[in-house]
Design a protein around this motif. Structure first.
Motif, PDB file in Angstrom:
ATOM      1  N   LEU A  12      63.406 -35.513  53.867  1.00 16.54           N
ATOM      2  CA  LEU A  12      62.233 -36.107  53.499  1.00 16.54           C
ATOM      3  C   LEU A  12      61.414 -37.008  54.337  1.00 16.54           C
ATOM      4  O   LEU A  12      60.154 -36.967  54.666  1.00 16.54           O
ATOM      5  CB  LEU A  12      62.447 -36.421  52.320  1.00 16.54           C
ATOM      6  N   ARG A  13      62.251 -37.998  55.150  1.00 15.63           N
ATOM      7  CA  ARG A  13      61.744 -39.052  55.925  1.00 15.63           C
ATOM      8  C   ARG A  13      61.394 -38.435  57.248  1.00 15.63           C
ATOM      9  O   ARG A  13      60.361 -38.690  57.624  1.00 15.63           O
ATOM     10  CB  ARG A  13      62.819 -39.971  56.086  1.00 15.63           C
ATOM     11  N   SER A  14      62.387 -37.411  57.662  1.00 17.24           N
ATOM     12  CA  SER A  14      61.902 -36.751  58.903  1.00 17.24           C
ATOM     13  C   SER A  14      60.694 -35.719  58.446  1.00 17.24           C
ATOM     14  O   SER A  14      59.730 -35.776  59.414  1.00 17.24           O
ATOM     15  CB  SER A  14      62.870 -35.437  59.103  1.00 17.24           C
ATOM     16  N   SER A  15      60.444 -35.112  57.408  1.00 14.98           N
ATOM     17  CA  SER A  15      59.252 -34.382  57.066  1.00 14.98           C
ATOM     18  C   SER A  15      57.882 -35.321  57.009  1.00 14.98           C
ATOM     19  O   SER A  15      57.187 -34.985  57.648  1.00 14.98           O
ATOM     20  CB  SER A  15      59.272 -33.927  56.016  1.00 14.98           C
ATOM     21  N   SER A 188      55.240 -29.940  53.796  1.00 16.27           N
ATOM     22  CA  SER A 188      55.689 -30.964  53.480  1.00 16.27           C
ATOM     23  C   SER A 188      55.840 -30.954  51.906  1.00 16.27           C
ATOM     24  O   SER A 188      56.905 -31.359  51.290  1.00 16.27           O
ATOM     25  CB  SER A 188      54.778 -32.381  53.977  1.00 16.27           C
ATOM     26  N   ILE A 189      54.795 -30.689  51.206  1.00 14.08           N
ATOM     27  CA  ILE A 189      54.735 -30.480  49.764  1.00 14.08           C
ATOM     28  C   ILE A 189      55.596 -29.158  49.282  1.00 14.08           C
ATOM     29  O   ILE A 189      56.165 -29.357  48.261  1.00 14.08           O
ATOM     30  CB  ILE A 189      53.416 -30.299  49.289  1.00 14.08           C
ATOM     31  N   TYR A 190      55.884 -27.950  50.096  1.00 13.16           N
ATOM     32  CA  TYR A 190      56.433 -27.066  49.721  1.00 13.16           C
ATOM     33  C   TYR A 190      57.928 -27.501  49.621  1.00 13.16           C
ATOM     34  O   TYR A 190      58.746 -27.023  48.740  1.00 13.16           O
ATOM     35  CB  TYR A 190      56.402 -25.988  50.989  1.00 13.16           C
ATOM     36  N   SER A 191      58.471 -28.266  50.524  1.00 15.40           N
ATOM     37  CA  SER A 191      59.834 -28.756  50.296  1.00 15.40           C
ATOM     38  C   SER A 191      60.048 -29.572  48.953  1.00 15.40           C
ATOM     39  O   SER A 191      61.084 -30.064  48.722  1.00 15.40           O
ATOM     40  CB  SER A 191      60.115 -29.688  51.608  1.00 15.40           C
ATOM     41  N   ILE A 195      60.660 -30.486  42.649  1.00 18.51           N
ATOM     42  CA  ILE A 195      60.465 -32.074  42.063  1.00 18.51           C
ATOM     43  C   ILE A 195      59.138 -32.006  41.238  1.00 18.51           C
ATOM     44  O   ILE A 195      58.997 -32.272  40.086  1.00 18.51           O
ATOM     45  CB  ILE A 195      60.092 -32.940  43.273  1.00 18.51           C
ATOM     46  N   ILE A 196      58.012 -31.208  41.741  1.00 21.36           N
ATOM     47  CA  ILE A 196      56.900 -31.210  40.903  1.00 21.36           C
ATOM     48  C   ILE A 196      57.029 -30.200  39.511  1.00 21.36           C
ATOM     49  O   ILE A 196      56.459 -30.512  38.800  1.00 21.36           O
ATOM     50  CB  ILE A 196      55.833 -30.408  41.710  1.00 21.36           C
ATOM     51  N   ASN A 197      57.785 -29.177  39.749  1.00 24.21           N
ATOM     52  CA  ASN A 197      58.190 -28.387  38.686  1.00 24.21           C
ATOM     53  C   ASN A 197      59.161 -29.228  37.762  1.00 24.21           C
ATOM     54  O   ASN A 197      58.556 -28.938  36.396  1.00 24.21           O
ATOM     55  CB  ASN A 197      58.875 -26.895  39.114  1.00 24.21           C
ATOM     56  N   THR A 198      59.910 -29.732  38.066  1.00 22.60           N
ATOM     57  CA  THR A 198      60.890 -30.743  37.117  1.00 22.60           C
ATOM     58  C   THR A 198      59.921 -31.834  36.577  1.00 22.60           C
ATOM     59  O   THR A 198      60.191 -32.040  35.277  1.00 22.60           O
ATOM     60  CB  THR A 198      61.776 -31.515  38.128  1.00 22.60           C
ATOM     61  N   ALA A 277      47.241 -28.502  47.831  1.00 20.17           N
ATOM     62  CA  ALA A 277      48.689 -27.964  47.905  1.00 20.17           C
ATOM     63  C   ALA A 277      49.436 -28.338  46.845  1.00 20.17           C
ATOM     64  O   ALA A 277      50.280 -27.564  46.153  1.00 20.17           O
ATOM     65  CB  ALA A 277      49.354 -28.867  49.241  1.00 20.17           C
ATOM     66  N   VAL A 278      49.126 -29.474  46.382  1.00 25.97           N
ATOM     67  CA  VAL A 278      49.774 -29.878  44.782  1.00 25.97           C
ATOM     68  C   VAL A 278      49.449 -28.982  43.712  1.00 25.97           C
ATOM     69  O   VAL A 278      50.022 -28.555  42.885  1.00 25.97           O
ATOM     70  CB  VAL A 278      49.706 -31.495  44.645  1.00 25.97           C
ATOM     71  N   ASN A 279      48.177 -28.772  43.657  1.00 25.62           N
ATOM     72  CA  ASN A 279      47.463 -28.022  42.810  1.00 25.62           C
ATOM     73  C   ASN A 279      48.085 -26.431  42.653  1.00 25.62           C
ATOM     74  O   ASN A 279      48.380 -25.928  41.716  1.00 25.62           O
ATOM     75  CB  ASN A 279      45.956 -27.890  42.696  1.00 25.62           C
ATOM     76  N   LYS A 280      48.283 -26.096  43.786  1.00 31.58           N
ATOM     77  CA  LYS A 280      48.914 -24.806  43.904  1.00 31.58           C
ATOM     78  C   LYS A 280      50.378 -24.865  43.066  1.00 31.58           C
ATOM     79  O   LYS A 280      50.384 -23.593  42.492  1.00 31.58           O
ATOM     80  CB  LYS A 280      49.067 -24.351  45.353  1.00 31.58           C
ATOM     81  N   TYR A 281      51.151 -25.713  43.425  1.00 33.76           N
ATOM     82  CA  TYR A 281      52.364 -25.515  43.067  1.00 33.76           C
ATOM     83  C   TYR A 281      52.419 -26.037  41.437  1.00 33.76           C
ATOM     84  O   TYR A 281      53.304 -25.690  40.643  1.00 33.76           O
ATOM     85  CB  TYR A 281      53.369 -26.505  43.742  1.00 33.76           C
ATOM     86  N   LEU A 282      51.530 -26.856  40.905  1.00 32.03           N
ATOM     87  CA  LEU A 282      51.241 -27.158  39.705  1.00 32.03           C
ATOM     88  C   LEU A 282      50.941 -25.603  38.782  1.00 32.03           C
ATOM     89  O   LEU A 282      51.379 -25.592  37.515  1.00 32.03           O
ATOM     90  CB  LEU A 282      50.003 -28.252  39.425  1.00 32.03           C
TER      91      LEU A 282
END
Length: 290
Positions: A12-15, A188-191, A195-198, A277-282
């Motif tokens: 995550l830090r590397s991302s 970055s958000i794809y990874s 977490i978003i789903n949880t 990007a966040v809205n897409k996964y939401l």
């Protein structure tokens, strides 16, 4: 388990680091284009003001009359600078260029004294120079006015063409920059899609989920913009050292505005990209995340 968490944190830090570096490089390219646009007019003026107009003087003109003529020329609104070149100096310069003593061969100096004139950029165009040429020939000391007409046309045509190309290139670069930053943030958000789903499954609202991602996105955009501005400052410093006559950045207000625009551009692109990007996964269902 601890090792797995540490590995996840490192990834995550590397991302995050990759995201900031990518954003800073893209903003740096945008900033370079901005600097080029800021100096495009100055570069154009530099080229135009180095187009020489030679006033060839008559043989019987006295030095006092030449100095008077030179002062009159300097007083006109369209003349930037003048330089008197006498016959002997002109002969020495030509001998240096030819590499041989043509005066000994001919037995006399065929060259005439001249006043080399540099015009202000706004007057260094074919129409203005044609009018100025007529004005110069009215002086009794002047035999002929010489300048390269083809060069004047070429410079003015190329300046217009380059300006249009530069504007088109800037628009294309902005679109490419937006796409690159957008893709970097999406990866970055794809990874973190799980977490978003949880967070959704435990009842978190969309606004609550978006907030930390948008905050990090804005932070990355801000840090990337600061790095880009630091690199641009280095470019400005080197340009001032190596190309002082051609490129100057004396207008600190314009440079400051450019730096501010880079920061705002970084914040805007990262904000809008993170939001989409966040809205897409939401909106995605759980089975579509894998």
């Amino acid at each position: 388990m601890a090792q797995k968490e540490n590995g996840s944190k490192r990834r995550l830090r590397s991302s995050y680091i990759t995201s900031v570096i990518s954003i800073s490089l893209v903003l740096f390219m945008l900033g370079l284009t901005g600097l080029l646009i800021l100096n495009a007019n100055q570069l154009s003026n530099y080229v135009k003001e180095n187009i020489g107009v030679s006033i060839i003087l008559k043989d019987n003109v006295k030095e006092v009359e030449i100095r008077r003529l030179q002062k009159n020329l300097d007083a006109t609104e369209f003349v930037k600078a003048t330089e008197f070149v006498d016959k002997e100096t002109a002969a020495k310069e030509l001998q240096k260029e030819l590499g041989e003593d043509f005066i000994s061969f001919l037995g006399y100096n065929p060259l005439q004294a001249t006043i080399d004139v540099k015009l202000y950029a706004e007057y260094a165009n074919p129409d203005s120079i044609a009018v100025i040429e007529k004005d110069f020939t009215r002086y009794s000391q002047v035999q002929e006015v010489y300048y390269q007409k083809s060069l004047v046309h070429l410079v003015n045509d190329n300046v217009k063409r380059i300006s249009l190309i530069l504007l088109g290139f800037s628009a294309i670069l902005f679109i490419i920059s937006f796409t690159l930053i957008n893709n970097t943030i999406r990866l970055s958000i794809y990874s973190q899609r799980l977490i978003i789903n949880t967070m959704q499954l435990v009842g978190a609202t969309r606004g609550f989920i978006r907030k930390p991602f948008i905050g990090k996105g804005l932070l990355h955009g801000f840090l990337g913009a600061l790095i880009a501005n630091a690199m641009l400052s280095g470019v400005i410093y080197l340009s001032q050292q190596e190309l002082r006559q051609v490129i100057t950045f004396n207008n600190t207000e314009l440079v400051g505005v450019l730096f501010l625009l880079i920061i705002l551009t970084g914040l805007f692109i990262t904000w809008i990209s993170t939001l989409f990007a966040v809205n897409k996964y939401l909106r995605l269902e759980s089975r579509s995340l894998y």
